[in-house]
Design an enzyme around this catalytic site. Sequence first.
Site, PDB file in Angstrom:
ATOM      1  CD  GLU A 107     -47.342  11.104  11.959  1.00 49.93           C
ATOM      2  OE1 GLU A 107     -48.131  11.702  11.194  1.00 49.93           O
ATOM      3  OE2 GLU A 107     -46.330  10.497  11.542  1.00 49.93           O
ATOM      4  CG  HIS A 155     -50.218  13.448   6.469  1.00 55.64           C
ATOM      5  ND1 HIS A 155     -50.822  13.872   7.631  1.00 55.64           N
ATOM      6  CD2 HIS A 155     -49.246  12.572   6.853  1.00 55.64           C
ATOM      7  CE1 HIS A 155     -50.250  13.278   8.664  1.00 55.64           C
ATOM      8  NE2 HIS A 155     -49.284  12.481   8.214  1.00 55.64           N
ATOM      9  CD  GLU A 156     -47.351  10.416   4.316  1.00 56.15           C
ATOM     10  OE1 GLU A 156     -46.308  10.510   4.967  1.00 56.15           O
ATOM     11  OE2 GLU A 156     -48.413   9.954   4.809  1.00 56.15           O
ATOM     12  CD  GLU A 199     -43.134   6.954  11.555  1.00 57.74           C
ATOM     13  OE1 GLU A 199     -43.357   7.305  10.388  1.00 57.74           O
ATOM     14  OE2 GLU A 199     -43.542   7.572  12.539  1.00 57.74           O
ATOM     15  CB  ALA A 229     -48.222   7.465   2.397  1.00 58.25           C
ATOM     16  CG  MET A 230     -42.468   6.071   5.696  1.00 58.38           C
ATOM     17  SD  MET A 230     -42.979   6.507   7.379  1.00 58.38           S
ATOM     18  CE  MET A 230     -41.601   7.505   7.903  1.00 58.38           C
ATOM     19  CD  GLU A 231     -43.284  10.690   8.022  1.00 60.55           C
ATOM     20  OE1 GLU A 231     -44.187   9.932   7.601  1.00 60.55           O
ATOM     21  OE2 GLU A 231     -43.065  10.854   9.238  1.00 60.55           O
ATOM     22  CG  ASN A 232     -39.450   6.826   3.632  1.00 56.63           C
ATOM     23  OD1 ASN A 232     -39.388   6.431   4.783  1.00 56.63           O
ATOM     24  ND2 ASN A 232     -40.245   6.276   2.726  1.00 56.63           N
TER      25      ASN A 232
HETATM   26  N1  0A1 Z   1     -45.550   8.426   9.409  1.00 62.19           N
HETATM   27  C1  0A1 Z   1     -46.530   7.920   8.503  1.00 62.19           C
HETATM   28  C2  0A1 Z   1     -47.323   6.770   8.971  1.00 62.19           C
HETATM   29  C3  0A1 Z   1     -46.624   5.485   9.141  1.00 62.19           C
HETATM   30  C4  0A1 Z   1     -46.387   5.031  10.409  1.00 62.19           C
HETATM   31  C5  0A1 Z   1     -45.838   3.793  10.641  1.00 62.19           C
HETATM   32  C6  0A1 Z   1     -45.551   3.028   9.544  1.00 62.19           C
HETATM   33  O1  0A1 Z   1     -45.071   1.772   9.732  1.00 62.19           O
HETATM   34  C7  0A1 Z   1     -45.198   1.209  10.968  1.00 62.19           C
HETATM   35  C8  0A1 Z   1     -45.787   3.473   8.262  1.00 62.19           C
HETATM   36  C9  0A1 Z   1     -46.303   4.726   8.078  1.00 62.19           C
HETATM   37  C10 0A1 Z   1     -47.577   9.003   8.277  1.00 62.19           C
HETATM   38  O2  0A1 Z   1     -47.998   9.637   9.222  1.00 62.19           O
HETATM   39  O3  0A1 Z   1     -47.989   9.172   7.158  1.00 62.19           O
HETATM   40 ZN    ZN Z   2     -47.957  11.490   9.329  1.00 60.62          ZN
END
Ligand code: 0A1
Ligand code: ZN
Length: 883
Positions: free
Chosen positions: A327, A304-305, A127, A269-272
């Site tokens: 978000e 959140h994730e 992302e 963090a990241m929600e993959n």
């Molecule tokens: N989607 C994630 C936040 C996130 C956004 C961008 C990133 O890289 C540019 C990494 C993580 C969240 O809302 O937790």
């Molecule tokens: Zn998020």
Amino acid sequence: MRTEEARPVRLKDYRPPDWLVETVELDVSLDSTATPVRAALTLRPNGSGAAPAPLVLDGDALNLRALKLDGAALPPEQFVATPDRLTIAQPPQRRFRLEIETVVDPSANTQLSGLYRSGAIYCTQCEAEGFRRITYFPDRPDVMAVYTTRIEAEKAEAPVLLANGNLVRSGDVPGTTRHFAVWHDPFPKPSYLFALVGGNLACVEDRFRTMSGREVTLRIYVEQGKERRCLYAMDALKRAMRWDETAFGREYDLDIFMIVAVSDFNMGAMENKGLNIFNDKYILASSETATDTDFERIEAVVAHEYFHNWTGNRITCRDWFQLCLKEGLTVFRDQEFSADQRSRAVERIGDVRGLRTHQFVEDAGPLAHPVRPAVYHEINNFYTATVYEKGAELVRMLRVLLGAENFRKGMDLYFSRHDGQAATVEQFVQCFADVSSTDLTQFMLWYSQAGTPEVVATGSYDARAKSYRLELAQSIPPTPGQPSKQPMVVPLAVSLVGREGRDLPLKLDDGRTVERGVLTLTKSVETFVFADVAEQPVASLNRGFSAPIKLSANLSADDLRFLAAHDADPFNRWQALQTLATRLLLDNTAASRASRPARHDPGLLDALGATLADGALEPAFVALALTLPGEAEIAREIGHDVDPDAVFAARAALRAAVGEYLAGPLFDHYRRLSESGPYRPDAASAGRRMLRNTCLDLLVATQQPEAISLAARQYQAADNMTDRMAALSALSLCDVPERAAALDDFYARYADDPLIVDKWLTLQATVPEPATLDRVRALTSHRAFSFANPNRVRALIHAFALANQKEFNRADGAGYDFIVETVLALDPKNPQLAARLVSALKNWRMLEPVRRERAEAALRRVATAPSLSPDVGDIVRRALAKD
Ligand code: 0A1
Ligand code: ZN
């Protein structure tokens, strides 16, 4: 590196994709400097009858090795491949298979976007536009495909191989020292949710039975030896999974849910899908290493994730303008989760403090933008407080406007109507309009108009007519590109508070009813007249902060003290004290600038004392009541010609005055609240520690030797990180020998633990003394510091620029110069991190003339530097723009 390019992307230009991708088969053979990536895409034209469409795939710094269409190498004249694009001008207008081979260098990837290395671990961050750094792809969220990922690596280097979905197969590669794993994710997803990980990781495992009885394996992967520090995160995950079932009826959908903690990560963090990747700061915790605030953040970020699995993954965004759709909604959900797990009132106050400190400040400056922006140059710069925190407030307002029951119905409809789709904000809001038969057209303005609405409330009581008249006037200040605004729908939860704090019945004289205590303001000016008001009331307005507005009401100091003591709404009890303190701080900042003596407000001190003495209140609430508004917030209230030294002086003087005036009760509480037994991170225990440490902080603010030695003793005797850090942070604000001794001791104790050393870096960066800048510069050469690790940079340099208003804004401009140097040095390596740092200068126009000129010059130096990244270029251009 990508350099600046003119690419405004506009919401109004959205077009559906010409090509869709049905399946993606990836084969990634991990190697530290040359990782071949083979991608096989099944593509098909989107829609029929349209003119033949070329195929244009996104890339970023890519290197094409081979290209095949339906199994045959594509002749060079039939395509053009550049580092940032792969174009096939005349592809067959039917379903076909495209095989693309690229090679990427994870070790050279210092941007931490795409495939990179965090220490010895291989991981990805896609992302918003990182997937195009791995292979050529239509890298946009409305292209959703089913992924199968084969990862291969040296067994010794990467015994653990992970990707999204469920594990299909794994084994050795015959005749080599390598092995492989194949993962399949049955849920179609956008490329930004792709992830893979390879490394020598330890794992903590647990299980969860979903509400329909499915067994899910839960795994958290961390650096070897840190397994014990994952237990709290695992517990938070299980609580979040259960909560989403009860609160929203949402169940987990794969057989396995994995989290991997890495040390080098640009965000939280990241929600993959099925494979969240976390900054280890938001996973690792034990009583010796983490504070109560760390535990609370971990719980919130894990939740959140996880919540993104439905709000973000199952229903994703059509395009990046809709970012708040996932978000804002997911922040709302994690805030509600925390409110249910902890104290609703305390959480709400904390969230509003955060909103005011970050979002209101952003909304008042040149980077202000709507919750759903209409244009962007660099999407990475829109992961902002406005999209996240104000976005969450808009969802909350829907609930205030429609009531909890209709809100839940609207959410249910959203989940069923849009599951599996890439949706828009309109589609989301329409679900609420449909279930409640409400016209939400005017509400949509909250998504498109930037700026914090200002509401002026004027109330008056007519004793003879027994009526109370409330006049409400709203205005929204101009923001970049939006000189004038239309009135918005403002849901104001209100009460007329009578003697002893009773809420008087609300009856409008025109016969309208006030549903759930909410007045809905829709015009610029509106008057509400309440009938049968038996006694002179005090108006309690915007209870629970029902709308994200700046409210000023004609409440006297007596009224505010009354509300602080009696309001049935805890938020407004807290707010009343904040308003009193803000009034005093504004007066005293002005007095300090004009060399006039400061005003004293014994009434405020008594009100704070009464709050401290009220045994019925939760300790954490009392702690928040005793915490004065921060310097950034005071500066925003002042709005122009701000002298950060004067703000600091006024606030420091008031803290000291509270500490002196309430010394007796503060000492008493400090002694009474000492905990016995082992540390527990639960909200009630944390609340008691918070109050005790707030008492300590106010006592130390007096700089009395007795208080200093109390803090020094607490520092030494503490059996948990919360108390040790609280003592150290109180001491760090005083120029006393105990400070240096404690800081040295702290480093010696924790030198081997980077996340704890970060706390040490932050404390030193936030000392409000002239020597701090040199200290921060010196610390950049300390062996514990590295410009390559975002956590270190944030702990030292972002903390200096954002949490030390006084020294960052030194009148000689040296603080700004340091930030400029750092930004320019960081930009070629990690533009996202550099862009966040340079935005610390965004509020330059608010400053008094000397600092304003220096801050502007600093921004101009960045703006004119050669080969800026699009990220930094975008921020400085907007920060300097005229309108
Ligand atoms: N989607 C994630 C936040 C996130 C956004 C961008 C990133 O890289 C540019 C990494 C993580 C969240 O809302 O937790
Ligand atoms: Zn998020």
